[in-house]
Enzyme design. Structure first.
Site, PDB file in Angstrom:
ATOM      1  N   ALA A   1      48.689  45.961  44.404  1.00  0.00           N
ATOM      2  CA  ALA A   1      47.488  45.230  44.837  1.00  0.00           C
ATOM      3  C   ALA A   1      47.567  43.740  44.547  1.00  0.00           C
ATOM      4  O   ALA A   1      46.553  43.046  44.624  1.00  0.00           O
ATOM      5  CB  ALA A   1      46.249  45.824  44.179  1.00  0.00           C
ATOM      6  N   ALA A   2      48.747  43.224  44.245  1.00  0.00           N
ATOM      7  CA  ALA A   2      48.867  41.801  43.927  1.00  0.00           C
ATOM      8  C   ALA A   2      48.414  40.929  45.097  1.00  0.00           C
ATOM      9  O   ALA A   2      47.720  39.924  44.915  1.00  0.00           O
ATOM     10  CB  ALA A   2      50.295  41.469  43.530  1.00  0.00           C
ATOM     11  N   GLY A   3      48.815  41.293  46.301  1.00  0.00           N
ATOM     12  CA  GLY A   3      48.407  40.529  47.476  1.00  0.00           C
ATOM     13  C   GLY A   3      46.915  40.593  47.722  1.00  0.00           C
ATOM     14  O   GLY A   3      46.303  39.614  48.184  1.00  0.00           O
ATOM     15  N   ASP A   4      46.304  41.728  47.422  1.00  0.00           N
ATOM     16  CA  ASP A   4      44.857  41.868  47.592  1.00  0.00           C
ATOM     17  C   ASP A   4      44.120  40.987  46.592  1.00  0.00           C
ATOM     18  O   ASP A   4      43.117  40.348  46.934  1.00  0.00           O
ATOM     19  CB  ASP A   4      44.440  43.329  47.413  1.00  0.00           C
ATOM     20  CG  ASP A   4      45.067  44.239  48.458  1.00  0.00           C
ATOM     21  OD1 ASP A   4      45.291  43.771  49.594  1.00  0.00           O
ATOM     22  OD2 ASP A   4      45.352  45.405  48.139  1.00  0.00           O
TER      23      ASP A   4
END
Length: 275
Positions: A221-224
């Site tokens: 979920a880093a991009g989120d």
């Protein structure tokens, strides 16, 4: 007043297996651990924005099945307004599922069975007077277009990447996604992994930031976290440079923790790591 963010996107239940290394094609790897975690890029970004202090409304679709409540649990725990969630009763239709493999270095492989997410329709979209609308591409193009038509400020996180017709106010992509979408929109944020991110306006670099040093555990979920933090920071009136720096910190913190929604940081945690 906190910023108001309308998120229109996907909601899944993540089925996560953690193993020492990812299997090669045709190979079986044993010794994994298993978790069930609420996910979906849309729901993840809604939770991320809520933890950063925004007033968030989420629009998405789930099936009337035995996993929908579990998939929505993270949104409800963060007091996200889920009145825009559509419940679809259709034989054979399931709530979205993501099958996720994570190795010992935090690298992942993800396969998504969209289920109800693919059945969200333009008539389901009502963003009201939100300061910003945040969309991804785990929902149909016509739904994104409907959200764009209602948005005062549209951020599109073009993932998973495909060509799009809308012109967002802010496009968030990684290097590979940018090759598919091109530089659509007034502002384009390009994430560069461990190198951080750049922000472009009309093709010209206007900000660059590097993430704080962390040990990567799970990049799911880093991009989120990055996308949600960038939007919230800009709506709060922070400068582009500060907003990008905070977004990089949010992504790094998320990558340093296990799971999608459990990894998403609060505003206080971002303040601490940047202090």
């Amino acid at each position: 007043m906190p910023p108001s963010i309308a998120v229109v996107g996907s909601v899944n239940l993540d089925l996560v297996a953690r193993c020492e290394r990812l299997p090669r094609p045709g190979e079986t790897v044993s010794g994994a651990t298993f978790e069930r975690i609420p996910g979906g890029k849309g729901a993840n970004q809604a939770v991320a924005a809520a933890r950063l202090g925004a007033d968030v409304r989420f629009t998405g679709a789930v099936a009337v099945d035995d996993i929908a409540d579990e998939a929505l649990a993270g949104l409800e725990e963060e007091d996200v307004d889920t009145s825009g969630v559509v419940w679809i009763s259709e034989a054979g239709l399931h709530t979205g599922i993501a099958l996720i493999l994570v190795d010992g270095a935090g690298e992942n492989e993800i396969v998504v069975a969209p289920g109800a997410n693919a059945h969200l329709t333009p008539v389901d979209v009502e963003v009201g007077d939100a300061d910003a609308v945040l969309c991804q591409l785990e929902i149909p193009d016509e739904v994104v277009a409907a959200a764009a038509a209602q948005a005062r400020f549209l951020c599109l996180n073009a993932a998973p990447a495909r060509p799009v017709e809308v012109e967002p106010d802010l496009l968030v992509v990684n290097r590979l996604e940018r090759e598919v979408t091109g530089d659509r929109g007034k502002l384009v944020a390009v994430t560069l992994g461990a190198e951080g991110a750049i922000l472009l306006e009309n093709g010209n670099e206007v900000a660059r930031a590097e993430p704080p040093a962390v040990r990567a555990v799970d990049g799911t979920a880093a991009g989120d976290a990055f996308a949600a933090c960038l939007v919230v920071s800009l709506v709060e009136g922070r400068s582009r440079a500060e907003s990008l720096r905070r977004a990089c910190a949010a992504g790094a913190l998320a990558a340093s923790r296990r799971g999608a929604q459990p990894s998403l940081p609060t505003a206080a945690e971002i303040d601490r790591i940047l202090s």
